[in-house]
Design a protein around this motif. Structure first.
Motif, PDB file in Angstrom:
ATOM      1  N   TYR B  33       0.843  -1.197   0.000  1.00 50.52           N
ATOM      2  CA  TYR B  33       0.000   0.000   0.000  1.00 50.52           C
ATOM      3  C   TYR B  33       0.878   1.246   0.000  1.00 50.52           C
ATOM      4  CZ  TYR B  33      -3.530  -3.268   1.862  1.00 50.52           C
ATOM      5  OH  TYR B  33      -4.377  -4.328   2.068  1.00 50.52           O
ATOM      6  N   TYR B  35       0.466   5.369   1.014  1.00 53.75           N
ATOM      7  CA  TYR B  35      -0.352   6.366   1.689  1.00 53.75           C
ATOM      8  C   TYR B  35       0.400   7.688   1.699  1.00 53.75           C
ATOM      9  CZ  TYR B  35      -2.739   2.312   3.820  1.00 53.75           C
ATOM     10  OH  TYR B  35      -3.421   1.146   4.033  1.00 53.75           O
ATOM     11  N   PHE B  45      -5.190   7.053   1.804  1.00 52.26           N
ATOM     12  CA  PHE B  45      -4.908   5.903   0.954  1.00 52.26           C
ATOM     13  C   PHE B  45      -4.656   6.371  -0.477  1.00 52.26           C
ATOM     14  CE2 PHE B  45      -5.420   1.685  -0.822  1.00 52.26           C
ATOM     15  CZ  PHE B  45      -6.136   1.867  -1.995  1.00 52.26           C
ATOM     16  N   HIS B  48      -3.197   0.309  -3.815  1.00 49.43           N
ATOM     17  CA  HIS B  48      -2.939  -1.010  -3.250  1.00 49.43           C
ATOM     18  C   HIS B  48      -2.524  -1.959  -4.362  1.00 49.43           C
ATOM     19  CE1 HIS B  48      -5.041  -4.891  -1.580  1.00 49.43           C
ATOM     20  NE2 HIS B  48      -3.741  -4.939  -1.381  1.00 49.43           N
ATOM     21  N   GLN B  55      -4.569  -3.411  -7.326  1.00 49.62           N
ATOM     22  CA  GLN B  55      -5.891  -3.827  -6.860  1.00 49.62           C
ATOM     23  C   GLN B  55      -6.853  -2.646  -6.825  1.00 49.62           C
ATOM     24  OE1 GLN B  55      -6.815  -6.916  -6.174  1.00 49.62           O
ATOM     25  NE2 GLN B  55      -8.836  -6.510  -5.301  1.00 49.62           N
ATOM     26  N   ASP B  56      -6.325  -1.526  -6.415  1.00 51.15           N
ATOM     27  CA  ASP B  56      -7.146  -0.325  -6.306  1.00 51.15           C
ATOM     28  C   ASP B  56      -6.241   0.893  -6.334  1.00 51.15           C
ATOM     29  OD1 ASP B  56     -10.165   0.413  -4.679  1.00 51.15           O
ATOM     30  OD2 ASP B  56      -8.650   1.920  -5.104  1.00 51.15           O
ATOM     31  N   ARG B  98      -4.922  -8.694   2.769  1.00 55.86           N
ATOM     32  CA  ARG B  98      -5.521  -7.378   3.012  1.00 55.86           C
ATOM     33  C   ARG B  98      -6.276  -7.315   4.337  1.00 55.86           C
ATOM     34  NH1 ARG B  98     -10.717  -5.979   2.203  1.00 55.86           N
ATOM     35  NH2 ARG B  98     -12.165  -7.638   1.629  1.00 55.86           N
ATOM     36  N   LEU B  99      -6.535  -8.440   4.956  1.00 57.59           N
ATOM     37  CA  LEU B  99      -7.262  -8.428   6.217  1.00 57.59           C
ATOM     38  C   LEU B  99      -6.346  -8.562   7.418  1.00 57.59           C
ATOM     39  CD1 LEU B  99     -10.417 -10.528   5.298  1.00 57.59           C
ATOM     40  CD2 LEU B  99     -10.122  -8.052   5.299  1.00 57.59           C
ATOM     41  N   HIS B 100      -5.050  -8.581   7.180  1.00 60.97           N
ATOM     42  CA  HIS B 100      -4.101  -8.657   8.284  1.00 60.97           C
ATOM     43  C   HIS B 100      -3.414  -7.327   8.508  1.00 60.97           C
ATOM     44  CE1 HIS B 100      -4.662 -12.992   8.144  1.00 60.97           C
ATOM     45  NE2 HIS B 100      -4.020 -13.056   9.284  1.00 60.97           N
ATOM     46  N   GLU B 101      -2.695  -7.247   9.617  1.00 61.43           N
ATOM     47  CA  GLU B 101      -2.034  -6.001   9.964  1.00 61.43           C
ATOM     48  C   GLU B 101      -1.069  -5.562   8.877  1.00 61.43           C
ATOM     49  OE1 GLU B 101       0.441  -8.303  13.177  1.00 61.43           O
ATOM     50  OE2 GLU B 101       1.346  -6.331  12.872  1.00 61.43           O
ATOM     51  N   GLN B 102      -0.934  -4.261   8.787  1.00 63.31           N
ATOM     52  CA  GLN B 102      -0.007  -3.688   7.841  1.00 63.31           C
ATOM     53  C   GLN B 102       1.243  -3.227   8.585  1.00 63.31           C
ATOM     54  OE1 GLN B 102      -1.748  -0.772   5.204  1.00 63.31           O
ATOM     55  NE2 GLN B 102      -3.654  -1.900   5.087  1.00 63.31           N
ATOM     56  N   PHE B 104       4.302  -0.728   8.406  1.00 62.13           N
ATOM     57  CA  PHE B 104       4.635   0.516   7.728  1.00 62.13           C
ATOM     58  C   PHE B 104       6.133   0.735   7.660  1.00 62.13           C
ATOM     59  CE2 PHE B 104       0.861   3.146   6.913  1.00 62.13           C
ATOM     60  CZ  PHE B 104      -0.106   2.305   7.432  1.00 62.13           C
TER      61      PHE B 104
END
Lengths: 110, 113
Positions: B33, B35, B45, B48, B55-56, B98-102, B104
């Motif tokens: 990602y 940001y 954001f 991604h 993805q986006d 995408r559902l787990h911690e990111q 940085f």
């Protein structure tokens, strides 16, 4: 568009006082994550909540995910100077995107 | 295990110039990602990647921004030509899914004069 708002934007507390930040999303989130960013640092993951109504604790921190999965809160009991920083909630409303809340900046006065 | 790294840590350029930011995610993390945080405000954001695919990219402000992730490893974010409002801290993050911690990176502080 998607919005994730947090209140308050800023909070000054005396050391030892409690602190709460509230997070509200305009859409349902599949999960909610909380991050902390110290001044000059980068966001660091704190916790993730997945289930509706879920409550998790980490020492003095209590996290809650709302029943509708559109809001969440972080409560800190007896703040310490090490708690200083900006707290962000964040979540993925849909595949690909990932929205962060507006953040709450916490200042702890010794 | 090495964390997410970003280069450079700081960049000061003049309006109209080009800058390329680089992000090396944690090895094995397919999700990457980008940001931006401007003036201590919210973390916005940008886009991604899942492996090498976008993805986006709905958060990209305009066509002056171009992100790539050739080979699904490191990623670059190019700003060309840079404008004053592009100043801010650009963070890169990676996650297993995408559902787990990111996780940085330390960020790149971009200043456009």
């Amino acid at each position: 568009g998607q919005q994730v708002m947090q209140i308050p934007q800023y909070q000054h507390v005396q050391e030892g006082e409690d602190f709460t930040t509230y997070c509200n999303s305009s859409t349902t989130l599949s999960n909610i994550q909380w991050y902390k960013q110290r001044p000059g640092g980068h966001p660091v993951f704190l916790i993730q909540l997945v289930k509706s109504g879920e409550v998790k604790k980490q020492k003095r921190l209590t996290f809650q995910f709302g029943e509708a999965k559109k809001n969440s809160s972080l409560h800190i009991t007896a703040t310490q100077t090490t708690d200083v920083g900006t707290y962000f909630c964040a979540g993925p409303p849909s595949p690909g995107q990932f929205y962060f809340g507006t953040g709450t900046s916490l200042t702890v006065i010794p | 295990e090495a964390g997410v790294t970003q280069f450079p840590s700081h960049s000061v350029i003049e309006k109209g110039q080009t800058v390329t930011l680089r992000c090396d995610p944690i090895s094995g993390h397919d999700n990457l990602y980008w940001y931006r945080r401007v003036m201590g405000k919210e973390i916005k954001f940008l886009l991604h990647f899942v492996k090498e695919s976008k993805q986006d990219e709905s958060g990209m402000p305009n066509n002056r921004f171009l992100a790539e992730r050739t080979g699904g490893t490191y990623s670059t974010l190019k700003v060309q030509p840079a404008e004053l409002e592009d100043s801010g801290v650009y963070f890169c993050a990676s996650s297993q899914d995408r559902l787990h911690e990111q996780f940085f990176g330390p960020g790149t502080r971009l200043t456009v004069l």
